[in-house]
Design an enzyme around this catalytic site. Structure first.
Site, PDB file in Angstrom:
ATOM      1  CE  LYS A   1      -4.031   1.627   2.547  1.00 24.60           C
ATOM      2  NZ  LYS A   1      -4.763   1.445   3.809  1.00 24.60           N
TER       3      LYS A   1
ATOM      4  CG  ASP B   1     -14.734   2.164  -0.487  1.00 27.69           C
ATOM      5  OD1 ASP B   1     -15.770   2.694  -0.054  1.00 27.69           O
ATOM      6  OD2 ASP B   1     -13.625   2.719  -0.442  1.00 27.69           O
TER       7      ASP B   1
HETATM    8  P1  AMP Z   1      -9.718   4.962   1.274  1.00 29.35           P
HETATM    9  O1  AMP Z   1     -10.132   6.272   1.797  1.00 29.35           O
HETATM   10  O2  AMP Z   1      -8.334   4.595   1.655  1.00 29.35           O
HETATM   11  O3  AMP Z   1     -10.669   3.857   1.574  1.00 29.35           O
HETATM   12  O4  AMP Z   1      -9.656   5.115  -0.323  1.00 29.35           O
HETATM   13  C1  AMP Z   1     -10.765   5.416  -1.124  1.00 29.35           C
HETATM   14  C2  AMP Z   1     -10.386   5.324  -2.589  1.00 29.35           C
HETATM   15  O5  AMP Z   1      -9.421   6.336  -2.910  1.00 29.35           O
HETATM   16  C3  AMP Z   1      -9.764   4.011  -3.006  1.00 29.35           C
HETATM   17  O6  AMP Z   1     -10.179   3.716  -4.299  1.00 29.35           O
HETATM   18  C4  AMP Z   1      -8.285   4.312  -2.941  1.00 29.35           C
HETATM   19  O7  AMP Z   1      -7.548   3.457  -3.761  1.00 29.35           O
HETATM   20  C5  AMP Z   1      -8.248   5.750  -3.450  1.00 29.35           C
HETATM   21  N1  AMP Z   1      -7.059   6.467  -2.966  1.00 29.35           N
HETATM   22  C6  AMP Z   1      -6.821   6.893  -1.717  1.00 29.35           C
HETATM   23  N2  AMP Z   1      -5.619   7.508  -1.632  1.00 29.35           N
HETATM   24  C7  AMP Z   1      -5.063   7.467  -2.853  1.00 29.35           C
HETATM   25  C8  AMP Z   1      -3.824   7.935  -3.425  1.00 29.35           C
HETATM   26  N3  AMP Z   1      -2.917   8.576  -2.699  1.00 29.35           N
HETATM   27  N4  AMP Z   1      -3.612   7.691  -4.728  1.00 29.35           N
HETATM   28  C9  AMP Z   1      -4.521   7.062  -5.488  1.00 29.35           C
HETATM   29  N5  AMP Z   1      -5.695   6.606  -5.012  1.00 29.35           N
HETATM   30  C10 AMP Z   1      -5.989   6.804  -3.720  1.00 29.35           C
HETATM   31 MG    MG Z   2     -10.211   1.880   1.348  1.00 25.61          MG
END
Ligand code: AMP
Ligand code: MG
Length: 501
Positions: free
Chosen positions: A120, A259
């Site tokens: 990650k 998600d």
């Molecule tokens: P999360 O808030 O971690 O559950 O992420 C929500 C969505 O945003 C998911 O599809 C992640 O893969 C995407 N995402 C979060 N941070 C990043 C990042 N720095 N670069 C690309 N995608 C991101």
């Molecule tokens: Mg997530």
């Protein structure tokens, strides 16, 4: 040095991958190669976990900086991003996917269980949208600390295999050091994975995914007459049990989007998560949760809402007659509350030393929570002090001192003694059983913050290491670490937590 030794020293780290997700239909995932980083350095390697996975811990530790940064891709890895959709704060987004996570592949662990190994923060994937695919060091350390603490608490959670700094900056509101965490999960399939296929009307894909999930996580259902309805039931059961466990230790996930809800029943995604200090059922830490959707006491209702979203996706597989499918699914979803309540009450009763059943037990549990809320009592300290009080009434004063005024708990203590007096165990036995479910140590927010500050600002990982050490044995008194039981001083209190994306 003889030849054999030399060979052992230069032995390449081999991971015996067996990648089943990569063999699923092409639109379930997309190839994603980690982006090379400048100067990776291994901060932490989880040897016991590597051994549990049946991996060569020595070789992995030696090559850890290269492997766990994504600079070196072990043979047999098939790096990919998984496609998923999701409801984010109630709003449906049809395509999210792994934007900053790359699944290297799967291994079969020593217990015969298939586990995902995922990086990650290792760079962009086809799902990155406007994101950089990177993670800052702070959130990497937070996820490492909290996911390992959850494991030690006995709560299903993804694990942390390694953490590295990349030697490259990431740009958020500030410039921060970059990091990568290697996460191990029973799988990374989420409610959102099902939603991705359902929103495309891909019923064949849904059936393929459901069959894969049954095979991987719920093999008993293979012989069921209604496997897809029973799959919803089984996931509902695990989520209800999981969220009950969260509440019993004061955990607030912070971003329970569909998600971030794993089908396996593991806690996943430790972005803005935090533990309660003083008990307050309306508590929210996450800076982006402005409406308090994911407040501490709202988590069971949100869990049920997420399960309804899962059931919706499976309706066409549950029954060919749509009204029958809805009716069957509704019954399962309606059962969530009762399942949660039973798990929660069992957990809370054990926390106050009740192992038999009486009519007033729920009221007694609720009475304590009300007193804690009114008295501003620390959640973790109260239950731990209650263990001492169970052993001897001499310890009541320490418990009372956790409340703004002692009378807020005195009447309750009296009723509790009367009730525990009817339990068959001795006081010492009761106290021992209570200590096994009431942690002395939780990953308190201010301690995590201090560990992150020292690491990010000074490159000092000693607080991170100390936290990991103390949190590995949460139910034991560790007198040398007594300071880690304390809630924050007013100036140390963390008011807001951030996703870190
Ligand atoms: P999360 O808030 O971690 O559950 O992420 C929500 C969505 O945003 C998911 O599809 C992640 O893969 C995407 N995402 C979060 N941070 C990043 C990042 N720095 N670069 C690309 N995608 C991101
Ligand atoms: Mg997530």
């Amino acid at each position: 040095m003889d030849n054999r030794n030399q060979q052992a020293e230069t032995r390449k780290a081999v991971i015996p991958f067996d990648n089943s997700y990569a063999r699923l239909p092409a639109h379930f995932h997309a190839s994603a190669i980690p982006t090379h980083v400048a100067e990776p350095w291994l901060i932490k390697f989880n040897r016991p976990l590597a051994e549990e996975l049946g991996l060569d811990a020595d070789a992995l530790e030696r090559d850890g900086a290269a492997i766990f940064s994504g600079n070196s891709i072990p043979e047999g890895a098939e790096p990919l991003g998984m496609a998923y959709a999701g409801h984010q704060f109630g709003q449906f987004v049809p395509l999210l996917g792994d934007g900053r996570a790359i699944l290297l592949g799967e291994v079969i662990d020593r217990a015969g269980k298939r586990r995902d190994i995922q990086l990650k923060g290792a760079g962009k994937t086809p799902y990155s949208r406007r994101g950089d695919g990177r993670a800052a060091l702070g959130p990497v350390l937070r996820e490492y600390i909290v996911s390992e603490a959850m494991f030690a608490l006995g709560i299903p959670a993804t694990r942390a295999l390694a953490a590295v700094v990349t030697g490259e900056p990431v740009y958020r509101e500030q410039v921060l050091p970059g990091g990568v965490i290697t996460r191990v999960a029973a799988s990374h399939i989420r409610v959102g994975t099902f939603q991705f296929l359902a929103s495309r009307g891909d019923t064949d894909g849904l059936k393929t995914l459901a069959d894969y999930v049954i095979d991987r996580h719920y093999p008993d259902l293979k012989s069921s007459d209604r496997p897809y309805l029973d799959l919803v039931k089984a996931v509902v059961e695990r989520q209800a049990a999981l969220i009950a466990r969260w509440l019993c230790v004061g955990f607030i996930h912070g971003v329970m989007n569909t998600d971030n809800c794993a089908i396996s029943g593991e806690t996943i995604d430790f972005g803005p998560c935090a533990f309660l200090d003083a008990y307050d059922p309306t508590k929210v830490f996450s800076s982006i949760d402005r409406g308090g959707r994911y407040a501490y006491a709202s988590q069971p209702a949100i869990g049920q809402w997420n399960m309804a979203r899962l059931a919706e996706t499976l309706l066409p597989l549950i029954d060919p007659e749509p009204s029958e499918a809805v009716s069957l699914a509704n019954d399962v979803i309606a059962g969530f509350g009762g399942l949660f309540q039973a798990h929660w009450l069992d957990g809370m009763k054990a926390k106050i030393g009740l192992f038999t059943e009486e009519d007033g037990d729920l009221d007694l549990v609720q009475g304590l929570l009300t007193a804690m809320h009114q008295g501003g009592a620390d959640f973790t300290l109260t239950f731990r002090a209650l263990c001492d009080a169970a052993e001897s009434a001499d310890k009541d004063e320490a418990l009372k001192a956790l409340f703004a005024t002692p009378h807020q708990i005195e009447a309750w203590l009296f009723a509790w003694r009367e009730r525990t007096g009817r339990e068959p165990l001795s006081d010492a036995e009761t106290a021992a059983k209570m200590r096994a479910v009431n942690p002395a140590f939780i990953p308190r927010n201010h301690r995590i913050e201090q560990a992150i500050r020292a690491a990010e600002d000074d490159g000092d990982f000693s607080l991170f290491e100390a936290l990991l050490t103390v949190l590995a044995r949460p139910y034991e008194d560790q007198p040398g670490f007594a300071a880690y039981t304390a809630p924050p001083l007013p100036q140390e209190e963390v008011l807001r937590t951030f996703c870190g994306t």
